[in-house]
Write a protein that holds these residues in place. Structure first.
Motif, PDB file in Angstrom:
ATOM      1  N   ASP A 187      47.121  58.134  40.737  1.00 45.41           N
ATOM      2  CA  ASP A 187      46.134  57.424  39.911  1.00 45.41           C
ATOM      3  C   ASP A 187      46.251  55.916  40.127  1.00 45.41           C
ATOM      4  OD1 ASP A 187      45.406  59.879  38.842  1.00 45.41           O
ATOM      5  OD2 ASP A 187      46.560  59.605  36.997  1.00 45.41           O
ATOM      6  N   THR A 188      47.480  55.433  40.209  1.00 45.72           N
ATOM      7  CA  THR A 188      47.711  54.003  40.418  1.00 45.72           C
ATOM      8  C   THR A 188      47.140  53.566  41.763  1.00 45.72           C
ATOM      9  OG1 THR A 188      49.694  54.099  39.050  1.00 45.72           O
ATOM     10  CG2 THR A 188      49.493  52.220  40.533  1.00 45.72           C
ATOM     11  N   MET A 189      47.320  54.371  42.794  1.00 43.68           N
ATOM     12  CA  MET A 189      46.778  54.043  44.117  1.00 43.68           C
ATOM     13  C   MET A 189      45.257  54.068  44.098  1.00 43.68           C
ATOM     14  SD  MET A 189      49.364  53.161  45.718  1.00 43.68           S
ATOM     15  CE  MET A 189      48.562  52.821  47.268  1.00 43.68           C
ATOM     16  N   GLU A 190      44.675  54.997  43.354  1.00 46.69           N
ATOM     17  CA  GLU A 190      43.208  55.060  43.237  1.00 46.69           C
ATOM     18  C   GLU A 190      42.683  53.804  42.533  1.00 46.69           C
ATOM     19  OE1 GLU A 190      39.485  57.038  43.865  1.00 46.69           O
ATOM     20  OE2 GLU A 190      41.463  57.220  44.758  1.00 46.69           O
ATOM     21  N   LYS A 191      43.377  53.370  41.477  1.00 49.68           N
ATOM     22  CA  LYS A 191      42.973  52.138  40.788  1.00 49.68           C
ATOM     23  C   LYS A 191      43.053  50.943  41.734  1.00 49.68           C
ATOM     24  CE  LYS A 191      43.415  52.997  35.996  1.00 49.68           C
ATOM     25  NZ  LYS A 191      43.041  52.313  34.833  1.00 49.68           N
ATOM     26  N   LEU A 192      44.090  50.913  42.555  1.00 46.61           N
ATOM     27  CA  LEU A 192      44.228  49.818  43.522  1.00 46.61           C
ATOM     28  C   LEU A 192      43.036  49.806  44.473  1.00 46.61           C
ATOM     29  CD1 LEU A 192      45.753  47.490  44.872  1.00 46.61           C
ATOM     30  CD2 LEU A 192      47.037  49.205  46.179  1.00 46.61           C
ATOM     31  N   ARG A 193      42.607  50.973  44.934  1.00 45.02           N
ATOM     32  CA  ARG A 193      41.435  51.026  45.833  1.00 45.02           C
ATOM     33  C   ARG A 193      40.188  50.459  45.152  1.00 45.02           C
ATOM     34  NH1 ARG A 193      44.148  55.540  47.819  1.00 45.02           N
ATOM     35  NH2 ARG A 193      43.263  57.017  46.341  1.00 45.02           N
ATOM     36  N   PHE A 194      39.990  50.792  43.872  1.00 38.11           N
ATOM     37  CA  PHE A 194      38.839  50.250  43.142  1.00 38.11           C
ATOM     38  C   PHE A 194      38.981  48.744  42.944  1.00 38.11           C
ATOM     39  CE2 PHE A 194      37.890  54.642  42.164  1.00 38.11           C
ATOM     40  CZ  PHE A 194      36.509  54.643  42.068  1.00 38.11           C
ATOM     41  N   ASP A 195      40.199  48.266  42.624  1.00 45.52           N
ATOM     42  CA  ASP A 195      40.416  46.830  42.449  1.00 45.52           C
ATOM     43  C   ASP A 195      40.149  46.063  43.742  1.00 45.52           C
ATOM     44  OD1 ASP A 195      41.100  47.048  39.758  1.00 45.52           O
ATOM     45  OD2 ASP A 195      43.267  47.073  40.139  1.00 45.52           O
ATOM     46  N   LEU A 196      40.612  46.594  44.865  1.00 46.75           N
ATOM     47  CA  LEU A 196      40.393  45.922  46.151  1.00 46.75           C
ATOM     48  C   LEU A 196      38.916  45.921  46.529  1.00 46.75           C
ATOM     49  CD1 LEU A 196      43.503  47.140  48.174  1.00 46.75           C
ATOM     50  CD2 LEU A 196      43.158  44.939  47.012  1.00 46.75           C
ATOM     51  N   TYR A 197      38.205  46.995  46.212  1.00 46.78           N
ATOM     52  CA  TYR A 197      36.767  47.036  46.452  1.00 46.78           C
ATOM     53  C   TYR A 197      36.083  45.936  45.631  1.00 46.78           C
ATOM     54  CZ  TYR A 197      31.955  48.612  46.677  1.00 46.78           C
ATOM     55  OH  TYR A 197      30.590  48.665  46.860  1.00 46.78           O
ATOM     56  N   TYR A 198      36.484  45.807  44.362  1.00 49.83           N
ATOM     57  CA  TYR A 198      35.900  44.765  43.511  1.00 49.83           C
ATOM     58  C   TYR A 198      36.156  43.373  44.098  1.00 49.83           C
ATOM     59  CZ  TYR A 198      35.250  41.368  39.888  1.00 49.83           C
ATOM     60  OH  TYR A 198      34.837  40.244  39.211  1.00 49.83           O
ATOM     61  N   ILE A 199      37.401  43.105  44.475  1.00 49.65           N
ATOM     62  CA  ILE A 199      37.752  41.779  45.002  1.00 49.65           C
ATOM     63  C   ILE A 199      36.930  41.456  46.249  1.00 49.65           C
ATOM     64  CG2 ILE A 199      39.626  40.453  46.078  1.00 49.65           C
ATOM     65  CD1 ILE A 199      41.520  42.020  44.103  1.00 49.65           C
ATOM     66  N   LYS A 200      36.750  42.431  47.118  1.00 49.38           N
ATOM     67  CA  LYS A 200      35.986  42.225  48.351  1.00 49.38           C
ATOM     68  C   LYS A 200      34.496  41.999  48.068  1.00 49.38           C
ATOM     69  CE  LYS A 200      35.048  44.349  52.812  1.00 49.38           C
ATOM     70  NZ  LYS A 200      35.215  45.525  53.650  1.00 49.38           N
ATOM     71  N   ASN A 201      33.966  42.599  46.997  1.00 46.99           N
ATOM     72  CA  ASN A 201      32.529  42.572  46.724  1.00 46.99           C
ATOM     73  C   ASN A 201      32.160  41.800  45.465  1.00 46.99           C
ATOM     74  OD1 ASN A 201      31.468  44.537  48.878  1.00 46.99           O
ATOM     75  ND2 ASN A 201      33.197  45.622  47.981  1.00 46.99           N
ATOM     76  N   MET A 202      33.038  40.908  45.006  1.00 43.41           N
ATOM     77  CA  MET A 202      32.790  40.160  43.772  1.00 43.41           C
ATOM     78  C   MET A 202      31.456  39.420  43.823  1.00 43.41           C
ATOM     79  SD  MET A 202      36.495  38.440  42.890  1.00 43.41           S
ATOM     80  CE  MET A 202      35.754  37.120  41.974  1.00 43.41           C
ATOM     81  N   SER A 203      30.717  39.525  42.718  1.00 43.39           N
ATOM     82  CA  SER A 203      29.483  38.752  42.550  1.00 43.39           C
ATOM     83  C   SER A 203      29.123  38.772  41.070  1.00 43.39           C
ATOM     84  CB  SER A 203      28.340  39.348  43.376  1.00 43.39           C
ATOM     85  OG  SER A 203      27.895  40.565  42.811  1.00 43.39           O
ATOM     86  N   LEU A 204      28.243  37.863  40.659  1.00 40.97           N
ATOM     87  CA  LEU A 204      27.809  37.845  39.265  1.00 40.97           C
ATOM     88  C   LEU A 204      27.074  39.137  38.905  1.00 40.97           C
ATOM     89  CD1 LEU A 204      26.620  34.190  38.572  1.00 40.97           C
ATOM     90  CD2 LEU A 204      28.606  35.386  37.637  1.00 40.97           C
ATOM     91  N   LEU A 205      26.242  39.643  39.824  1.00 42.45           N
ATOM     92  CA  LEU A 205      25.533  40.899  39.543  1.00 42.45           C
ATOM     93  C   LEU A 205      26.493  42.072  39.399  1.00 42.45           C
ATOM     94  CD1 LEU A 205      22.323  40.666  41.765  1.00 42.45           C
ATOM     95  CD2 LEU A 205      22.496  40.546  39.268  1.00 42.45           C
ATOM     96  N   PHE A 206      27.525  42.104  40.228  1.00 40.43           N
ATOM     97  CA  PHE A 206      28.536  43.162  40.135  1.00 40.43           C
ATOM     98  C   PHE A 206      29.252  43.057  38.781  1.00 40.43           C
ATOM     99  CE2 PHE A 206      32.232  45.281  42.691  1.00 40.43           C
ATOM    100  CZ  PHE A 206      31.963  46.492  42.078  1.00 40.43           C
ATOM    101  N   ASP A 207      29.606  41.829  38.378  1.00 42.43           N
ATOM    102  CA  ASP A 207      30.257  41.637  37.073  1.00 42.43           C
ATOM    103  C   ASP A 207      29.356  42.111  35.932  1.00 42.43           C
ATOM    104  OD1 ASP A 207      32.415  40.552  38.389  1.00 42.43           O
ATOM    105  OD2 ASP A 207      32.350  38.621  37.350  1.00 42.43           O
ATOM    106  N   ILE A 208      28.085  41.762  35.988  1.00 45.97           N
ATOM    107  CA  ILE A 208      27.149  42.171  34.934  1.00 45.97           C
ATOM    108  C   ILE A 208      27.038  43.698  34.883  1.00 45.97           C
ATOM    109  CG2 ILE A 208      24.714  42.097  34.236  1.00 45.97           C
ATOM    110  CD1 ILE A 208      24.778  39.123  35.303  1.00 45.97           C
ATOM    111  N   ASN A 209      27.011  44.345  36.038  1.00 48.79           N
ATOM    112  CA  ASN A 209      26.992  45.804  36.106  1.00 48.79           C
ATOM    113  C   ASN A 209      28.235  46.387  35.430  1.00 48.79           C
ATOM    114  OD1 ASN A 209      26.837  48.529  36.832  1.00 48.79           O
ATOM    115  ND2 ASN A 209      27.134  48.169  38.999  1.00 48.79           N
ATOM    116  N   ILE A 210      29.401  45.839  35.735  1.00 51.04           N
ATOM    117  CA  ILE A 210      30.653  46.335  35.159  1.00 51.04           C
ATOM    118  C   ILE A 210      30.672  46.111  33.649  1.00 51.04           C
ATOM    119  CG2 ILE A 210      33.161  45.973  35.093  1.00 51.04           C
ATOM    120  CD1 ILE A 210      32.924  45.352  38.169  1.00 51.04           C
TER     121      ILE A 210
END
Length: 189
Positions: free
Chosen positions: A151-174
């Motif tokens: 589970d921790t490794m899966e969370k890391l994959r999601f966190d790294l995806y977020y960091i790579k694709n950060m944007s205001l629209l992505f933040d608003i979606n989240i």
């Protein structure tokens, strides 16, 4: 990119603190009526660049001393009745808006880790420290609590995806998905 995110952080956190002040006051009274101890739980966490800061939450557990590394979920005997409700509704997280205002956190980003876990971070894990930690994040709206190393490794994959694709629209979606999960039980809890 950074200026717009910080502006969104300040506007949202200030508005939420003002709107939620009565709820925070009632929660504080409920905590004090149910159990001894402080209203706030303050703990060292990892921020951007690996610097530590003191995260602020409403206390949801008894005031007994315990191991910092022990994660306590849901119906554990140490979680108070008021604490269970605060956790379920995520109200216990609201004082972290102060951490956002101070610039130690962002509304959206990877959740802040414990400093004692830093030696366990590999190169990929350390990338989480490239951004401010958040109240909510891409991993939080997609996954439940990490109960295992997988589970921790899966969370890391999601966190790294977020960091790579950060944007205001992505933040608003989240943020929208987080509100949906809290208010309507939609998405990961």
């Amino acid at each position: 990119r950074g200026g717009g995110k910080r502006c969104l952080d300040l506007v949202l956190s200030l508005a939420m603190l003002v709107l939620m002040a009565p709820l925070l006051l009632l929660s504080a009274i409920a905590i004090k009526l149910e159990s001894r101890g402080p209203v706030l739980f303050i703990q060292a966490r990892l921020g951007r660049g690996g610097r530590t800061f003191r995260v602020v939450k409403l206390r949801t557990m008894t005031d007994r001393p315990r191991q910092d590394r022990l994660q306590v979920f849901g119906d554990h005997c140490e979680v108070t009745r008021v604490g269970r409700w605060l956790r379920r509704t995520k109200i216990d997280e609201l004082p972290q808006l102060w951490n956002v205002i101070r610039g130690e956190m962002s509304v959206v980003g990877p959740r802040p880790g414990l400093p004692e876990h830093l030696p366990e971070y590999d190169e990929r894990g350390r990338r989480r420290l490239d951004v401010r930690p958040g109240l909510t994040g891409w991993a939080q709206v997609n996954l439940a609590y990490a109960a295992s190393i997988e589970d921790t490794m899966e969370k890391l994959r999601f966190d790294l995806y977020y960091i790579k694709n950060m944007s205001l629209l992505f933040d608003i979606n989240i943020i929208a998905r987080t509100v949906g999960a809290i208010l309507f039980g939609k998405g990961a809890r």
